[in-house]
Scaffold this motif. Sequence first.
Motif, short mmCIF file in Angstrom:
data_model
loop_
_atom_site.label_atom_id
_atom_site.label_comp_id
_atom_site.label_asym_id
_atom_site.label_seq_id
_atom_site.Cartn_x
_atom_site.Cartn_y
_atom_site.Cartn_z
N MET A 1 0.83 -1.16 0.00
CA MET A 1 0.00 0.00 0.00
C MET A 1 0.89 1.24 0.00
N ASN A 2 0.63 2.17 -0.89
CA ASN A 2 1.41 3.40 -0.99
C ASN A 2 0.90 4.42 0.01
N PRO A 3 1.84 5.09 0.70
CA PRO A 3 1.40 6.13 1.63
C PRO A 3 0.88 7.34 0.85
N VAL A 4 -0.14 7.97 1.33
CA VAL A 4 -0.72 9.14 0.70
C VAL A 4 0.08 10.36 1.13
N THR A 5 0.53 11.12 0.14
CA THR A 5 1.28 12.34 0.47
C THR A 5 0.42 13.54 0.11
N THR A 6 0.34 14.45 1.01
CA THR A 6 -0.41 15.68 0.76
C THR A 6 0.51 16.78 0.28
N GLU A 7 1.79 16.50 0.34
CA GLU A 7 2.79 17.51 -0.04
C GLU A 7 3.05 17.45 -1.55
N GLU A 8 2.98 18.58 -2.22
CA GLU A 8 3.26 18.65 -3.65
C GLU A 8 4.77 18.63 -3.87
N GLU A 9 5.22 17.86 -4.86
CA GLU A 9 6.66 17.77 -5.12
C GLU A 9 7.12 19.06 -5.82
N HIS A 10 8.20 19.66 -5.31
CA HIS A 10 8.77 20.87 -5.90
C HIS A 10 9.94 20.48 -6.78
N LEU A 11 10.02 21.14 -7.95
CA LEU A 11 11.08 20.85 -8.91
C LEU A 11 11.94 22.08 -9.14
N CYS A 12 13.21 21.84 -9.44
CA CYS A 12 14.15 22.92 -9.77
C CYS A 12 13.65 23.63 -11.02
N GLU A 13 13.61 24.94 -10.99
CA GLU A 13 13.10 25.72 -12.12
C GLU A 13 14.02 25.67 -13.34
N GLU A 14 15.27 25.26 -13.15
CA GLU A 14 16.21 25.18 -14.27
C GLU A 14 16.30 23.78 -14.85
N CYS A 15 16.58 22.78 -14.02
CA CYS A 15 16.83 21.44 -14.56
C CYS A 15 15.69 20.45 -14.33
N GLY A 16 14.75 20.77 -13.45
CA GLY A 16 13.59 19.90 -13.21
C GLY A 16 13.80 18.82 -12.18
N LYS A 17 14.94 18.78 -11.50
CA LYS A 17 15.18 17.77 -10.47
C LYS A 17 14.31 18.06 -9.25
N SER A 18 14.04 17.02 -8.48
CA SER A 18 13.27 17.17 -7.25
C SER A 18 14.06 17.98 -6.24
N LEU A 19 13.35 18.82 -5.51
CA LEU A 19 13.98 19.65 -4.49
C LEU A 19 13.65 19.11 -3.10
N PHE A 20 14.64 19.19 -2.23
CA PHE A 20 14.46 18.78 -0.84
C PHE A 20 14.87 19.93 0.04
N GLY A 21 14.28 20.02 1.19
CA GLY A 21 14.65 21.09 2.11
C GLY A 21 13.54 22.11 2.26
N ARG A 22 13.90 23.36 2.23
CA ARG A 22 12.93 24.43 2.44
C ARG A 22 11.79 24.37 1.43
N SER A 23 10.62 24.76 1.87
CA SER A 23 9.45 24.70 1.00
C SER A 23 9.47 25.78 -0.08
N ASP A 24 10.24 26.86 0.14
CA ASP A 24 10.30 27.93 -0.85
C ASP A 24 11.54 27.85 -1.75
N LYS A 25 12.24 26.73 -1.69
CA LYS A 25 13.44 26.54 -2.49
C LYS A 25 13.06 26.45 -3.97
N ARG A 26 13.80 27.13 -4.85
CA ARG A 26 13.48 27.18 -6.28
C ARG A 26 14.48 26.43 -7.16
N PHE A 27 15.72 26.29 -6.67
CA PHE A 27 16.78 25.68 -7.48
C PHE A 27 17.51 24.63 -6.66
N CYS A 28 18.07 23.64 -7.35
CA CYS A 28 18.76 22.56 -6.63
C CYS A 28 20.18 22.95 -6.22
N ASN A 29 20.79 23.90 -6.92
CA ASN A 29 22.14 24.33 -6.55
C ASN A 29 22.43 25.71 -7.16
#
Length: 135
Positions: A1-29
């Motif tokens: 059974m997959n856990p339900v996530t209410t959190e929307e996945e944030h992606l880097c605005e330049e390369c599209g990789k998944s972002l981790f950390g702060r919720s307002d983070k826009r870029f991976c590096n």
Amino acid sequence: MNPVTTEEEHLCEECGKSLFGRSDKRFCNDGCRNAFNRKKRDAQREKETQDMPAVFRIIKNNYEILKRYELYTLEQGEKKFVRRYELEKQGFHFGYCTSANKVNSQDTWLYCFELGYLESGPSTVYLKYEEYKRR
């Protein structure tokens, strides 16, 4: 059974990789942030250039060509000789300038701001630097 996530996945605005950390983070590096901002700035400059009237683009181009000759290093009153075709080959337009100074009945120095040029015959052009002042 997959856990339900209410959190929307944030992606880097330049390369599209998944972002981790702060919720307002826009870029991976920093590299992605710099690349994004560079593209944004280049697009803005391109738009400004397209919106600029043609005569301004031509005068700006003439000025940039004259700057390549390092006229600032010349002594006051000293001139540099170039062939007309050298300037034309770089895209210089002789009919466009910001001011003119008639020095005698035959010679008129034309200026792109503080950088002057004088056509002396069909293939000869003299260049000079003159501190900008009202002419």
